[in-house]
Enzyme design. Structure first.
Site, PDB file in Angstrom:
ATOM      1  N   GLU A   1      -3.476  62.604  72.960  1.00  0.00           N
ATOM      2  CA  GLU A   1      -2.214  62.867  72.269  1.00  0.00           C
ATOM      3  C   GLU A   1      -1.458  61.624  71.804  1.00  0.00           C
ATOM      4  O   GLU A   1      -0.223  61.674  71.662  1.00  0.00           O
ATOM      5  CB  GLU A   1      -1.314  63.679  73.205  1.00  0.00           C
ATOM      6  CG  GLU A   1      -0.760  62.906  74.433  1.00  0.00           C
ATOM      7  CD  GLU A   1      -1.556  63.103  75.715  1.00  0.00           C
ATOM      8  OE1 GLU A   1      -2.752  63.444  75.637  1.00  0.00           O
ATOM      9  OE2 GLU A   1      -0.983  62.906  76.815  1.00  0.00           O
ATOM     10  N   ASN A   2      -2.133  60.505  71.515  1.00  0.00           N
ATOM     11  CA  ASN A   2      -1.447  59.288  71.053  1.00  0.00           C
ATOM     12  C   ASN A   2      -0.377  59.619  70.014  1.00  0.00           C
ATOM     13  O   ASN A   2      -0.598  60.421  69.126  1.00  0.00           O
ATOM     14  CB  ASN A   2      -2.455  58.339  70.409  1.00  0.00           C
ATOM     15  CG  ASN A   2      -3.757  58.272  71.163  1.00  0.00           C
ATOM     16  OD1 ASN A   2      -3.767  57.894  72.315  1.00  0.00           O
ATOM     17  ND2 ASN A   2      -4.837  58.699  70.527  1.00  0.00           N
TER      18      ASN A   2
ATOM     19  N   GLU B   1      -2.592  69.128  72.212  1.00  0.00           N
ATOM     20  CA  GLU B   1      -2.257  67.726  71.897  1.00  0.00           C
ATOM     21  C   GLU B   1      -0.965  67.658  71.081  1.00  0.00           C
ATOM     22  O   GLU B   1      -0.140  66.775  71.290  1.00  0.00           O
ATOM     23  CB  GLU B   1      -3.393  67.032  71.141  1.00  0.00           C
ATOM     24  CG  GLU B   1      -4.761  67.099  71.822  1.00  0.00           C
ATOM     25  CD  GLU B   1      -4.773  66.688  73.269  1.00  0.00           C
ATOM     26  OE1 GLU B   1      -3.936  65.857  73.674  1.00  0.00           O
ATOM     27  OE2 GLU B   1      -5.619  67.224  74.023  1.00  0.00           O
TER      28      GLU B   1
ATOM     29  N   HIS C   1       2.047  68.007  73.296  1.00  0.00           N
ATOM     30  CA  HIS C   1       2.343  66.803  74.083  1.00  0.00           C
ATOM     31  C   HIS C   1       3.412  65.940  73.404  1.00  0.00           C
ATOM     32  O   HIS C   1       4.044  65.127  74.057  1.00  0.00           O
ATOM     33  CB  HIS C   1       1.088  65.950  74.256  1.00  0.00           C
ATOM     34  CG  HIS C   1       0.304  66.228  75.504  1.00  0.00           C
ATOM     35  ND1 HIS C   1       0.885  66.359  76.743  1.00  0.00           N
ATOM     36  CD2 HIS C   1      -1.039  66.365  75.714  1.00  0.00           C
ATOM     37  CE1 HIS C   1      -0.060  66.563  77.661  1.00  0.00           C
ATOM     38  NE2 HIS C   1      -1.228  66.585  77.065  1.00  0.00           N
TER      39      HIS C   1
HETATM   40  N1  B3K Z   1      -4.081  63.315  78.067  1.00  0.00           N
HETATM   41  C1  B3K Z   1      -5.466  63.376  77.703  1.00  0.00           C
HETATM   42  C2  B3K Z   1      -6.393  63.184  78.846  1.00  0.00           C
HETATM   43  C3  B3K Z   1      -6.635  61.779  79.190  1.00  0.00           C
HETATM   44  C4  B3K Z   1      -7.722  61.656  80.237  1.00  0.00           C
HETATM   45  C5  B3K Z   1      -7.867  60.271  80.741  1.00  0.00           C
HETATM   46  N2  B3K Z   1      -8.970  60.151  81.675  1.00  0.00           N
HETATM   47  C6  B3K Z   1      -5.801  64.639  76.993  1.00  0.00           C
HETATM   48  C7  B3K Z   1      -4.939  65.794  77.300  1.00  0.00           C
HETATM   49  O1  B3K Z   1      -4.831  66.269  78.407  1.00  0.00           O
HETATM   50  O2  B3K Z   1      -4.289  66.268  76.409  1.00  0.00           O
HETATM   51 ZN    ZN Z   2      -2.966  67.205  77.985  1.00  0.00          ZN
END
Ligand code: B3K
Ligand code: ZN
Length: 881
Positions: free
Chosen positions: A271-272, A305, A308
């Site tokens: 989710e950058n 995503e 997020h």
């Molecule tokens: N936040 C990321 C997952 C990152 C995992 C790092 N080992 C994807 C998600 O949950 O949306």
């Molecule tokens: Zn997530």
């Protein structure tokens, strides 16, 4: 929270950093084997930090090229730099600028963390601790900074240059073949949300007008030639954006939202901020190559995503122990989105199946941990079903306890109060407590105690007193490090179903708080008395699976058959079928192990037949009721002395008896559903196909004269991947004469499509026969297989370990050996994927003694290997503890 190799990180040790970093200016020049990263940090001593306190930055496999403070190069004695740390001995007292230059070989990065190259594209993955593989930094989620990123590359290699935030400038570098782009993200963020991409990618564009009328540029970047496969992802994105406005009042906040699809990725997506990077499996979908399940995966992950952006990005986590704060909550939000877009009961049943298949075994074995853990050795091992799926269940219970309005008030307060913060679970709960004036202190135990609570319910009807009494008890089994547990509040949605199938009214209830149709069990035992009850009701408890618990009742077979056909709650109708089947299947296992024939029950088959033919129910729901508990479900119900061969025998016997008894109506229904219809990947179309394909499976089992003939025809007639793959799977699982030809045909059709070949790998890896192990070994040498690509590893070896109970748990131990060989071979290259694979051993202690000994030996062999990554070392140590 500095990590010393081998020492766990503890929540209790949390301290803010001594220094803050307010802005980050990155200047990155992509180049094969030598990407240069210049980082300019505005650093400030935090209040309370003594003057001259050292500044310690994280690194991981870094090469330092140069460093300066306030423009002056640092003398060697002023700092100490290793691959994993940068220490500035005596920083200036006031705010200062720290400039650091590093150099990275992205092409050599096989861990797929930090900056790496996939099919020619440079891309990054920074969560959880990947930013430190790009430059030295305070790489933890409570250090929020505003980022400006300048990217530069050879125009031929990377005509596309993407960063977080909004695009502010692009240009050529005169006299060279290089160009640049500058991106600025105005929202302070932790380093794990940083991303950059450089490559030769195609772009699909659209736009979205937000609720306040702002125009957002939407872009999906994919490899050239894949543009035609992005329409569904784009549509899902726009629906997600609208839904978050309507359901949570959350609007998008940048001028542009980008998704980049790559083929080498450790998980689903990331989710950058403003620049999501996706495993292409969750972007690309056309009917010929993607199944209905793939479509719903694309929709769900795109939504997750995107959501997020508020739950994770605008409000992030103070530390990694709070991971469920963003993950559990965001899973809840994506589940609600899908429920609103598709069928709510069908979504709920699918989610509960997933929870039981992945989270329950985790919670019952050596890898159990609380939704908010208190210690970890390797954070990447805590992106678990417990943090995600049980985390979502906790949010769902909050909503059940507080009601729709109360829940929304709590969420509004959370967004309002914590926007821009790195928050904690306590902050989150406090918003709900305050917004609804509710004491949630007992509820917080759900976050702190591991393992799945067991609820026992016993009912007594007293006709003379016109009372119905429910004796309820809860107990929480011990888990690693937590021998004793205390009761949690368990919301039980319920109805007392009368003989006409309608819920009975009662005038008063004592012994528990009851709000509407929700009863709260918050003590170890409770005696709940309902008065003014004239006839014996059948209690329907835990409707909609209102709490993540194991419920054990004293309902009779007839009660369950009654609920299966009459309960107004679809979840509990499905659940009634499951519990009836589980009882038969367990009895079947006992019979097989005692060398007796497996007895089957016609009443159960007939009840399934009624549901199958009930046109008032939607197709997807009927398909779910017809699907018997999986071999893994049965193993979990047995919980110890598990013999996967006996389980498979018992399950096949029950399926066969249903198939034989219902062959005629099933065939008629199958034919009725076979009228060709254009493929639409919506809930209705998917449901129709699911029911027809479930029927095909039964019908093939009952075919004796021409085994597999119907499935072969189904395969040939298929005009979409859902039907084609379903037929192929049926043929392969039945080991039908046409299986080989169908596999060959499938390969020929899709030999150039890696995502489809993953399905081809999985079908073969999950086949129940003894030849599967050799087949998997041979496929590992197939030109389409690659140990470097996580999707390939998961679709072949991951599927074998995680979805082939019989062959992974072979009595000769060869399944364990194969998987541990792959874990050891993969560990030096990609520890995250290796550790994930090793997680398949999480239930090894529940096996019967022979297999248990073999599993233990395989684990000990892994544990003896040196060196091991922290990822694999952590999993193997906990498995053996
Ligand atoms: N936040 C990321 C997952 C990152 C995992 C790092 N080992 C994807 C998600 O949950 O949306
Ligand atoms: Zn997530």
């Amino acid at each position: 929270m500095t990590r010393h190799e081998g020492n766990p990180v503890r929540l209790a040790d949390y301290r803010p950093t001594a220094y803050a970093i307010d802005t980050v200016e990155l200047d990155v020049a992509f180049a094969p084997h030598a990407t240069r990263v210049k980082s300019r940090l505005a650093v400030r001593r935090r209040d309370g930090t003594p003057d001259g306190a050292p500044l310690l930055l994280d690194g991981d496999e870094l090469t330092l090229v140069g460093v300066s403070v306030d423009g002056a190069a640092l003398p060697a004695e002023a700092y100490a730099a290793t691959a994993s740390q940068f220490l500035l001995h005596t920083p200036p007292a006031g705010p200062f600028t720290l400039e650091i230059e590093t150099q990275i070989d992205a092409e050599a990065n096989t861990k797929l963390m930090g900056l790496y190259r996939t099919n020619g594209t440079w891309c990054t993955q920074c969560e959880a601790e990947g930013f430190r593989r790009i430059t030295y930094f305070l790489d933890r989620p409570d250090v929020l900074a505003v980022y400006t990123t300048r990217l530069e590359a050879d125009r031929a290699l990377a005509p596309v240059l993407l960063g977080n935030g909004n695009l502010v400038e692009t240009g050529e570098i005169p006299g060279t073949n290089r160009h640049f782009a500058v991106w600025h993200d105005p929202f302070p963020k932790p380093a794990y949300l940083f991303a950059m991409v450089g490559g030769d990618l195609a772009c699909v564009r659209d736009r979205f007008v937000t609720m306040s009328g702002r125009d957002v540029d939407l872009r999906i970047y994919v490899e050239h030639g894949k543009e035609g496969r992005c329409a569904y992802a784009m549509d899902a994105l726009k629906r997600s954006m609208r839904w978050d406005e309507e359901a949570f009042g959350r609007e998008y906040d940048l001028d542009i939202f980008m998704i980049v699809a790559v083929s080498d990725f450790n998980m689903g997506a990331m989710e950058n901020k403003g620049l999501n990077v996706f495993n292409d499996k969750y972007v690309l979908a056309i009917p010929e190559t993607a199944t209905d399940q793939d479509y719903s995966g694309v929709e769900g992950v795109i939504a997750h995503e995107y959501f997020h952006n508020w739950t994770g990005n605008r409000i992030t986590c103070r530390d990694w122990f709070q991971l469920c704060l963003k993950e559990g909550l965001t899973v809840f939000r994506d589940q609600e989105f899908t429920s609103d877009q598709r069928s709510r009961p069908v979504k709920r049943i699918s989610d509960v199946r997933l929870l039981r298949a992945h989270q329950f075994p985790e919670d019952a074995g050596p890898l159990a941990h609380p939704v908010r853990p208190e210690t970890y050795r390797e954070i990447n091992n805590f992106y678990t079903a417990t943090v995600y799926e049980k985390g979502s269940e906790l949010v769902r219970m909050l909503k059940t306890l507080l009601g729709e309005d109360g829940f929304r008030r709590g969420m509004d307060l959370y967004f309002d109060r914590h926007d821009g913060d790195a928050a904690t679970v306590e902050d989150f709960i406090a918003c709900f407590a305050e917004a609804t004036s509710t004491d949630l202190s007992q509820f917080r135990r759900w976050y702190a105690q591991a393992s799945t609570p067991r609820v026992r319910a016993r009912g007594h009807f007293d006709p003379a007193a016109r009372r119905y009494v429910l004796e309820l008890a809860q107990s929480i089994p011990p888990s690693p490090g937590q021998p004793e547990k205390t009761p949690v509040p368990i919301p039980i949605r319920f109805g007392l179903v009368g003989p006409n199938g309608e819920d009975m009214q009662f005038s008063t209830v004592s012994g528990a708080t009851v709000e509407g149709d929700v009863l709260i069990l918050d003590q170890a035992t409770q005696r709940v008395v309902f008065s003014d009850i004239g006839v014996r009701p059948v209690p329907s408890l835990l409707r909609g699976f209102s709490s993540p618990v194991v419920l054990e009742t004293d309902l009779t077979r007839d009660d369950r058959l009654f609920l299966l056909s009459h309960d107004s709650d679809p979840f509990n109708r499905w659940e009634a079928a499951q519990t009836l089947a589980v009882a038969d299947l367990k009895a079947g296992v006992a019979a097989v192990r005692a060398g007796q024939p497996v007895a089957t029950d016609a009443a159960f088959a007939d009840a399934l037949g009624h549901v199958a033919g009930d046109e008032s129910l939607d197709h997807a729901f009927r398909a779910l009721v017809l699907q018997l508990p999986t071999e893994a479900d049965i193993a979990r119900e047995l919980s110890h002395d598990v013999d996967p061969e006996a389980i498979a025998t018992s399950r096949t016997a029950l399926r066969r008896s249903v198939a034989e008894r219902l062959a005629k109506p099933f065939a008629a229904l199958y034919d009725a559903l076979s009228t060709p219809a254009p493929y639409v990947p919506d809930a209705a179309g998917a449901g129709r196909r699911a029911l027809r394909n479930t029927l095909l499976d039964y019908l093939t089992l009952a075919e004796t004269e021409t085994p597999g003939a119907r499935a072969e025809a189904h395969y040939r007639a298929a005009d979409n991947m859902t039907d084609r793959l379903a037929a192929l799977t049926v043929l392969v699982n039945a080991d039908a004469p046409g299986a080989g030809a169908a596999l060959a045909d499938f390969y020929d059709r899709f030999r150039d499509d890696q995502l489809v070949l993953d399905k081809w790998f999985t079908v073969q890896a999950t086949a129940p026969g003894d030849g599967t192990l050799g087949r998997v070994e041979a496929l590992m040498k197939h030109p389409a297989f690659s140990m470097a690509n996580p999707n390939r590893v998961r679709s072949l070896v991951g599927a074998f370990a995680g979805a082939n109970q019989r062959q992974f748990n072979r009595a000769d131990g060869a399944g364990f050996r194969l998987v541990t060989d792959v874990v050891l071979a993969l560990d030096p290259k990609n520890p995250q994927v290796a550790a994930r694979l090793l997680g398949a051993f999480r239930s090894w202690r529940a096996l019967e003694p022979g297999r248990r000994a073999l599993a233990e030996a395989a684990l000990r062999r892994v544990s003896a290997q040196e060196p091991l990554s922290r990822d694999v070392a952590d999993i193997v140590a906990r498995c053996l503890e």
